[in-house]
Design an enzyme around this catalytic site. Structure first.
Site, mmCIF file in Angstrom:
data_model
loop_
_atom_site.group_PDB
_atom_site.id
_atom_site.type_symbol
_atom_site.label_atom_id
_atom_site.label_comp_id
_atom_site.label_asym_id
_atom_site.label_seq_id
_atom_site.Cartn_x
_atom_site.Cartn_y
_atom_site.Cartn_z
ATOM 1 N N TYR A 130 23.181 123.406 97.559
ATOM 2 C CA TYR A 130 22.935 124.785 97.968
ATOM 3 C C TYR A 130 24.003 125.745 97.449
ATOM 4 O O TYR A 130 23.869 126.957 97.638
ATOM 5 C CB TYR A 130 22.861 124.884 99.496
ATOM 6 C CG TYR A 130 21.510 124.520 100.023
ATOM 7 C CD1 TYR A 130 21.098 123.197 100.026
ATOM 8 C CD2 TYR A 130 20.635 125.475 100.505
ATOM 9 C CE1 TYR A 130 19.849 122.840 100.506
ATOM 10 C CE2 TYR A 130 19.391 125.128 100.984
ATOM 11 C CZ TYR A 130 19.006 123.823 100.985
ATOM 12 O OH TYR A 130 17.773 123.476 101.459
ATOM 13 N N ASP A 234 18.719 119.652 105.589
ATOM 14 C CA ASP A 234 17.537 120.502 105.479
ATOM 15 C C ASP A 234 16.282 119.659 105.697
ATOM 16 O O ASP A 234 15.400 120.012 106.488
ATOM 17 C CB ASP A 234 17.528 121.125 104.075
ATOM 18 C CG ASP A 234 16.368 122.069 103.868
ATOM 19 O OD1 ASP A 234 15.980 122.735 104.845
ATOM 20 O OD2 ASP A 234 15.848 122.136 102.743
#
Ligand code: NAD
Length: 494
Positions: A130, A234
């Site tokens: 990310y 996630d």
């Protein structure tokens, strides 16, 4: 009596965002908490105005002032901004811990009902893939840098252990892919094992992330707190929300040293926007997390209890839940209807599950500040290091064998030798006798003949000579040895 005023930035967001945010605000106010809301924009409307960050300066200023955000989902429109405004917000304010509880709820039928699922996923929220550092290194090969730091890992892992202490939880499991990604996921695991020693009263253990997915599907009640890196978190946190009723029920908080952002796990669900049918539970439960953060523990308990009572009664049931129970969607409660029911139930206690209080009462702020990062230049100066060579990545039509011979010749004299040429991580020169279906990107590893330190001038000269012959070189990594341990992995088959 209303409590003292708090200031909170509220971002209504996109799609169903304004509806669920309105529900949450109504419930919070009905619970007697007075909040001075600063409304701010982010997401689609901002991208459309040409602000490619999706988070305008006024919104950033508001968050700097209030330090607390209640946020609706934000769309990442294709064709406007390139980055998700959600991720931008989390990263700008260094909210390093994304906390996503998944708890069995009354009146919400699932395959696991009755097993007592009550777990929290603590996801690192800033680093990993990310970090968003991606390149097309050739016209056909993309690459994404997975950045994991000791500092980032330590912060979120400590957060997970402190959360366990605060909530009276007894077990923290680290979930990584350390078996494959030894320098990144492996660092996270190492830091976890070091910090676990500081929390002897809490059971700790490590599981490979794929096994965690398997165990979550098989026997989720065995987990208490799971701490993990960003992408793993996630994926398994969405999995975990599926265990307890789906996205309509999944709440989350993003916690940093100074700012906290509360939001539902779900997105903007555009097809339901403006229809008053979406389930606001996820954002109402996220507001419960916010109220605890604001030390409004009494109100937090009241709101959580009222949601549980409403679900238990099953009289106001939104369409997502009606679908799960095979009922008639025409009888489903609207977003507003469900919110009215929660407000009407404030002050009542659920018959089955009580609010998840742990020993939260009277704690302000919600989490004691974590110790400041203590590694200064002197810490790094004390680490013995040597640079022993280079990995050079090259876009080339040459065959790996040809390239290998060329580089053997190039380094026949001088301080370096060619260790290998590899393609997508697998050694292809010297040949291991297997054919590999390679791509036009190869990596050549050069190391000093005796494993000793390389002079900077020699490293640059090597790089220059390789570049002269292979102008398609794309990037270079130095090979370090830190305190005697290689800071690089072997090639597959090496
Ligand atoms: P989504 O979560 O918006 O919706 C997927 C489906 O889940 C919906 O169609 C609906 O059936 C169900 N659902 C979601 N929330 C629900 C609720 N509260 N009640 C009942 N059912 C619910 O995911 P998506 O369609 O993949 O994404 C839509 C947009 O949202 C995208 O632009 C995406 O980038 C964005 N998004 C934002 C966030 C965030 O703001 N944190 C998170 C995820 C996705």
């Amino acid at each position: 009596m209303p409590s003292a005023a708090h200031r909170v930035t509220v971002i209504p967001g996109d799609g169903v965002g304004p509806e669920v945010v309105r529900s949450a605000i109504r419930v919070i106010e009905a619970a007697g908490v007075f909040i001075d809301w600063e409304e701010a924009a982010a997401g689609a409307s901002v991208f459309e105005k040409g602000d490619t960050s999706g988070v305008p300066a006024e919104t950033r200023d508001s968050i700097e002032r209030t330090k607390v955000v209640l946020k609706g989902p934000l769309e990442t429109p294709v064709g406007f901004g390139e980055k998700s405004a959600n991720v931008t917000l989390r990263k700008l304010f260094e909210t390093y811990a994304n906390v996503r509880p998944a708890r069995e709820l009354p009146g919400v039928p699932t395959r696991y009902a009755g097993e007592g699922v009550n777990l929290v996923i603590v996801r690192e929220n800033v680093e990993d893939l990310y970090a968003g550092i991606e390149h097309m290194v050739t016209p056909d090969v993309g690459q994404c840098l997975k950045v994991i730091s000791r500092k980032g890992s330590e912060k979120v892992i400590r957060y997970a252990f402190e959360l366990a202490r605060r909530e009276g939880r007894t077990k923290v499991t680290a979930a990584t892919k350390a078996n494959i990604m030894k320098m990144t996921e492996g660092l996270f695991k190492k830091v976890f094992e070091e910090l676990a020693l500081e929390y002897p009263e809490i059971e700790s253990g490590h599981l490979i992330i794929d096994n965690v997915a398997h165990q979550l599907a098989k026997a989720p009640a065995q987990f208490d707190i799971i701490v993990t890196t960003n992408l793993n978190g996630d994926i398994i946190s969405d999995l975990a929300s599926g265990l307890v009723g789906g996205l309509g029920f999944a709440s989350s908080g993003n916690y940093g040293d100074t700012v906290a952002i509360f939001e539902a796990v779900h997105g903007s669900a555009p097809k339901y926007a403006g229809k008053d049918v979406i389930n606001p539970t996820a954002l109402i439960l996220s507001s419960v997390m916010m109220l605890r953060h604001l030390a409004e523990t009494g109100a937090a308990d009241r709101v959580e209890d009222a949601v549980l009572v409403t679900l238990e009664e099953g009289r106001a049931t939104t369409q997502d839940l009606v679908r799960q129970t095979g009922g008639d969607v025409d009888t489903a409660a609207s977003t507003t209807g469900f919110t009215d029911a929660v407000i009407a139930n404030l002050g009542r206690s659920p018959a089955t599950l009580g609010a998840q209080r742990g020993d939260l009462a009277n704690q302000a702020p919600a989490m004691a500040p974590l110790p400041a990062w203590s590694y200064g230049p002197e810490h790094y100066a004390a680490i013995a290091r040597r640079t022993i060579g280079l990995d050079i990545f090259i876009e080339t039509d040459s065959d790996a064998g040809q390239l290998g011979v060329e580089f053997e010749n190039l380094t026949a004299a001088g301080p370096f030798e060619l260790r290998f040429v590899e393609s997508r991580g697998t050694k292809v020169y010297p040949s291991v006798g297997l054919s590999s279906d390679g791509v036009r990107l190869l990596r050549a590893r050069f190391v000093t003949r005796d494993g000793g330190p390389a002079a900077e001038t020699d490293l640059l000269a090597l790089q220059g000579r390789v570049a002269e012959r292979q102008p398609g070189w794309t990037h270079v990594e130095k090979l370090h040895v830190f305190d005697g341990a290689d800071g690089f992995t072997k090639a597959q088959g090496e």
